[in-house]
Write an enzyme that holds these catalytic residues in place. Structure first.
Site, PDB file in Angstrom:
ATOM      1  N   LYS A  83       0.944  -1.287   0.044  1.00 24.70           N
ATOM      2  CA  LYS A  83      -0.007   0.158  -0.067  1.00 24.70           C
ATOM      3  C   LYS A  83       0.967   1.349   0.038  1.00 24.70           C
ATOM      4  O   LYS A  83       1.716   1.286   0.758  1.00 24.70           O
ATOM      5  CB  LYS A  83      -0.990   0.124   1.208  1.00 24.70           C
ATOM      6  CG  LYS A  83      -1.983   1.133   1.297  1.00 24.70           C
ATOM      7  CD  LYS A  83      -2.741   1.035   2.404  1.00 24.70           C
ATOM      8  CE  LYS A  83      -3.799   2.151   2.555  1.00 24.70           C
ATOM      9  NZ  LYS A  83      -4.458   2.079   3.809  1.00 24.70           N
ATOM     10  N   SER A 158      -9.358   2.058   3.246  1.00 31.65           N
ATOM     11  CA  SER A 158      -8.524   2.821   2.445  1.00 31.65           C
ATOM     12  C   SER A 158      -7.622   1.828   1.937  1.00 31.65           C
ATOM     13  O   SER A 158      -7.023   2.423   0.778  1.00 31.65           O
ATOM     14  CB  SER A 158      -7.597   3.890   3.397  1.00 31.65           C
ATOM     15  OG  SER A 158      -6.994   3.304   4.435  1.00 31.65           O
ATOM     16  N   SER A 182      -9.612  -0.143   7.679  1.00 35.68           N
ATOM     17  CA  SER A 182      -8.720   0.030   6.197  1.00 35.68           C
ATOM     18  C   SER A 182      -8.499  -1.182   5.549  1.00 35.68           C
ATOM     19  O   SER A 182      -8.371  -1.130   4.396  1.00 35.68           O
ATOM     20  CB  SER A 182      -7.923   1.013   6.234  1.00 35.68           C
ATOM     21  OG  SER A 182      -8.440   2.306   6.374  1.00 35.68           O
TER      22      SER A 182
END
Length: 286
Positions: A83, A158, A182
């Site tokens: 990420k 996220s 997330s």
């Protein structure tokens, strides 16, 4: 070194065995995964940065180690995504934010360094909303990340890019993060395994504020066995994270080995917080 079938659709656990047996090459795996990433990027938009040249160079080096009979790490030759809120040495880490679009860290986050040390190959940085701040995955820097299964539905957030990359067969392993859902939200939206482990299990070297204490570096995979594999590599205390000091590393891989009959086992669970609704379909499937 080759095998039948699409290596993009195999789990990391399966790939690990095939690599060790010289039935598939890290070069073959990484080449296939990068080709799939390039083909799907315009549709899914789950990457901010792809590391094609670097990944192929690492794959060739990984293949040489296999052919030379050298000892192999737990994740030797296996592709991983990270990420784009987690630091990667020499590879842009933008936090999904325009002011950081050219930011290049000088060192890996601890979790990333541990994956690399066991032979994992970084193929790209996955999308995140600005600073991982919401449960959707869009940003002025890159636009919107689509759900892996249905463009009309949310990819969640996220860590939407991480979950979409895993679900679409681009790479079997992904580093995500989770503060208030997330990792778990996009995992649910895209049908993959997302875990927020207990505090201190995996050291977090980027907790710069109070919220950082609630934001964990986490695994996202397609199978529970692959999640255990990532946990085995990333877990363990580190001086960067005081929460990790004294936290033992259990045998995650051994714990998920098939055990046959589960009668007599006790499972503790909470389907939903008290007083909160849950859909009938979710309850029935659970």
């Amino acid at each position: 070194m080759t095998t039948n079938g699409d290596p993009c659709l195999l789990s990391a656990t399966e790939l690990r065995g095939l690599i060790a047996a010289k039935r598939i090459s890290p070069v073959e795996i990484v080449s296939a995964v990068l080709a799939r990433a390039e083909a799907l990027q315009s549709e899914l938009n789950c990457f901010i940065t792809l590391c094609g040249d670097e990944a192929m160079a690492q794959a060739r080096a990984a293949e040489r180690k296999v052919m030379a009979g050298e000892p192999l790490g737990l994740l030797h030759g296996i592709p991983v995504t990270v990420k784009d809120i987690v630091n990667t040495k020499g590879v842009k880490t933008t936090f999904g934010a325009v002011p950081y679009k050219d930011n290049v860290p000088n060192e890996d986050a601890v979790a990333v360094a541990r994956l690399r040390a066991e032979g994992a190959i970084l193929i790209g940085k996955t999308t995140t909303p600005e600073f991982g701040s919401k449960c959707l995955t869009d940003s002025p820097l890159f636009g919107r990340t689509r759900n892996a299964w249905d463009a009309c539905r949310s990819s969640g957030g996220s860590s939407g890019g991480a979950a979409v990359a895993v679900a679409s067969g681009i790479a079997p392993l992904a580093i995500a993060t989770d503060g208030g859902g997330s990792t778990r939200i996009p995992a649910a939206c895209n049908g993959v395994v997302g875990l927020k482990q207990s505090n201190g299990v995996i050291p977090h070297s980027q907790a710069l504020d109070v919220f950082g204490n609630q934001t964990y570096v986490t695994p996202t995979t397609r199978t529970v066995a692959d999640t255990a594999l990532m946990m085995q590599v990333m877990a363990g205390e580190d001086a960067c994270d005081p929460w990790s000091i004294g936290v033992p590393v259990p045998d995650f891989v051994g714990m998920v080995a098939p055990r046959g009959d589960l009668r007599g086992q006790r499972i503790l669970y909470c389907l939903t917080p008290p007083g909160r609704p849950v859909s009938t379909e979710v309850a029935a499937n659970f």
